[in-house]
Design an enzyme around this catalytic site. Structure first.
Site, mmCIF file in Angstrom:
data_model
loop_
_atom_site.group_PDB
_atom_site.id
_atom_site.type_symbol
_atom_site.label_atom_id
_atom_site.label_comp_id
_atom_site.label_asym_id
_atom_site.label_seq_id
_atom_site.Cartn_x
_atom_site.Cartn_y
_atom_site.Cartn_z
ATOM 1 C CG ASP A 33 -2.073 0.972 1.123
ATOM 2 O OD1 ASP A 33 -3.224 0.513 1.161
ATOM 3 O OD2 ASP A 33 -1.822 2.194 1.000
ATOM 4 C CB ALA A 80 -3.816 -0.452 -4.933
ATOM 5 C CB THR A 123 -16.660 0.296 -9.163
ATOM 6 O OG1 THR A 123 -17.853 1.043 -8.939
ATOM 7 C CG2 THR A 123 -15.950 0.909 -10.361
ATOM 8 C CG ASP A 124 -22.184 -0.286 -9.061
ATOM 9 O OD1 ASP A 124 -21.334 0.598 -8.801
ATOM 10 O OD2 ASP A 124 -23.292 -0.329 -8.505
ATOM 11 C CD GLU A 125 -19.112 4.995 -8.974
ATOM 12 O OE1 GLU A 125 -18.617 5.909 -9.638
ATOM 13 O OE2 GLU A 125 -19.326 5.070 -7.754
ATOM 14 C CE1 TYR A 150 -12.866 4.566 -8.339
ATOM 15 C CE2 TYR A 150 -15.217 4.588 -8.811
ATOM 16 C CZ TYR A 150 -14.116 3.979 -8.250
ATOM 17 O OH TYR A 150 -14.257 2.762 -7.608
ATOM 18 C CB ALA A 152 -13.398 7.051 -17.481
ATOM 19 C CE LYS A 154 -11.812 0.252 -9.789
ATOM 20 N NZ LYS A 154 -10.718 -0.363 -8.977
ATOM 21 C CG ASN A 179 -22.236 3.191 -3.717
ATOM 22 O OD1 ASN A 179 -22.451 2.942 -4.892
ATOM 23 N ND2 ASN A 179 -21.880 4.387 -3.300
ATOM 24 N N PRO A 205 -24.889 17.557 3.815
ATOM 25 C CG PRO A 205 -22.716 17.727 3.018
ATOM 26 C CD PRO A 205 -23.519 17.197 4.153
ATOM 27 C CG ASP A 273 -26.783 16.826 -8.670
ATOM 28 O OD1 ASP A 273 -26.197 16.044 -7.894
ATOM 29 O OD2 ASP A 273 -27.689 16.469 -9.443
#
Ligand code: NAD
Ligand code: TDX
Length: 338
Positions: A33, A80, A123-125, A150, A152, A154, A179, A205, A273
């Site tokens: 790490d 990582a 990630t599912d993103e 981020y 893109a 991944k 998440n 917020p 937003d």
């Protein structure tokens, strides 16, 4: 078995190492790490005296360090990454290095050292955004359509990883998870930010109208899912992991937390937003049907455990909280200039 785990001082990596050692006490784990702002060296102090665990401070982009550690390793688990979407919007370049070049460096070294199994955490993103109104879900066959920098990077790392399986036969699996939440998550992220704001008498917020959808998974369930894929998954395959049957709006998560903590909804503050703010809903049918994994923690019980942990471990998050709120302050100033 000998494991090289990267990013093991971060949120999911440290929970995973603790989980793996509890289930495979004879295995040897090397944790590589870089100790960025996102790491907390205290996360694994309970393993200091465990002779099967060692920590190496270093960068996954550093080919010589990676090559040195890769010899005699059976399994690589790559956590990582730079992981915060808001930071990727603020400074995208930083993300290219770790998330793309770092993954490539590990893959190249794994191939050179004939590693038996490389597991890449994603990630599912990478799938982009689902239509808020429909019941569409991401699955392993959904085309990549990332929205944030981020996501893109991944997505790029996932493509590299799969290409190493297809082109060079590197034995590889990938998990694309929704998440996570739970103990040891940096307070820059939504759920710990909400909890720690309430513990420090600050408002919460909420970006936009709070209607964006997320699928939440308690971190221990994610660790068990990764273990399941490593032990029983098919090489060359991707598995989507999620936690809920119905994706949840951010405002609903906040209301649940306020209720558990006995606080007023007047503490909610709607703010500008996030650009290109997306919605996720993920199907975890494949891992359930093929590998018999399913989440054990309910959202309510997981949130209660998480709130309890942040209440009891204020020394753990105090410093990271200052750092996170300084970052958000800088982001607000920048937005106001535009
Ligand atoms: P985190 O930000 O808490 O931890 C990341 C860790 O990686 C830190 O310890 C950091 O020091 C380390 N690191 C960063 N750059 C490095 C480098 N160049 N070399 C070596 N170490 C480096 O992240 P997390 O939330 O635990 O996420 C871990 C992985 O899971 C990431 O790949 C992320 O994309 C993925 N993921 C996270 C979530 C989530 O909700 N947190 C969901 C799905 C997938
Ligand atoms: O203060 C906030 N207010 C708010 O409304 C913050 C920090 C977030 N949000 C919203 C934005 C998102 O819709 O909450 C949701 C969750 O935000 P984040 O915690 O920043 O997570 P997200 O953008 O969904 O990305 C996370 O999930 C997938 C992780 O950070 C990634 O690493 C992971 O891959």
């Amino acid at each position: 078995m000998r494991l090289l785990v990267t990013g093991g001082l971060g949120f999911i990596g440290s929970n995973f190492i603790r989980h793996w050692i509890s289930q495979h006490s004879k295995d040897q784990i090397t944790n590589l790490d870089k100790v960025t702002y996102a790491a907390n060296p205290d996360n694994l102090t309970d393993l200091d005296s465990n002779s099967n665990y060692r920590f190496i401070k270093g960068d996954i982009c550093d080919q010589s360090v990676v090559d040195q550690l890769m010899s005699n390793i059976d399994l690589v688990v790559n956590f990582a990454a730079e992981t915060h979407v808001d930071r990727s919007i603020d400074d995208p370049l930083l993300f290219v290095k770790t998330n793309v070049l770092g993954t490539y460096t590990l893959l190249k070294s794994a191939l050179k050292h004939k590693i038996k199994h490389f597991h890449h955490i994603s990630t599912d993103e990478v799938y982009g955004t689902i239509d808020h109104e429909t019941k569409d879900e991401f699955s392993e066959t959904t085309p990549f359509d990332p929205t944030s920098p981020y996501a893109a990077y991944k997505a790029s790392a996932d493509h590299f990883a799969l290409s190493f399986f297809k082109t060079y036969d590197l034995p590889l699996t990938i998990t694309n998870c929704s998440n996570n939440y739970g103990p040891y998550q940096n307070p820059e992220k939504f759920i710990p930010r909400v909890i720690t704001n309430l513990l420090t008498n600050k408002k919460i917020p909420i970006y936009g109208k709070g209607e964006n959808l997320r699928d939440w998974l308690y971190v221990d369930d994610h660790c068990r899912a990764i273990e399941t894929v490593i032990e029983h998954g098919k090489v060359g395959e991707t598995y989507c992991i999620g936690g809920l049957k119905e994706a949840c709006r951010n405002i609903d998560i906040v209301k649940k937390i306020l209720k558990i903590m006995g606080k007023s909804e007047n503490l909610i503050k709607y703010v500008t937003d996030r650009p290109a703010h997306d919605n996720y809903r993920v199907s975890w049918k494949k891992i359930k049907e093929d590998l018999a994994w399913e989440p054990q923690e309910s959202l309510d019980s997981g949130l209660e455990k998480t709130i309890d942990w942040y209440q009891k471990n204020q020394d753990w998050w105090k410093k990271a909280k200052i750092e996170a709120e300084n970052f958000y302050q800088k982001l607000d100033n920048y937005k106001n200039l535009k």
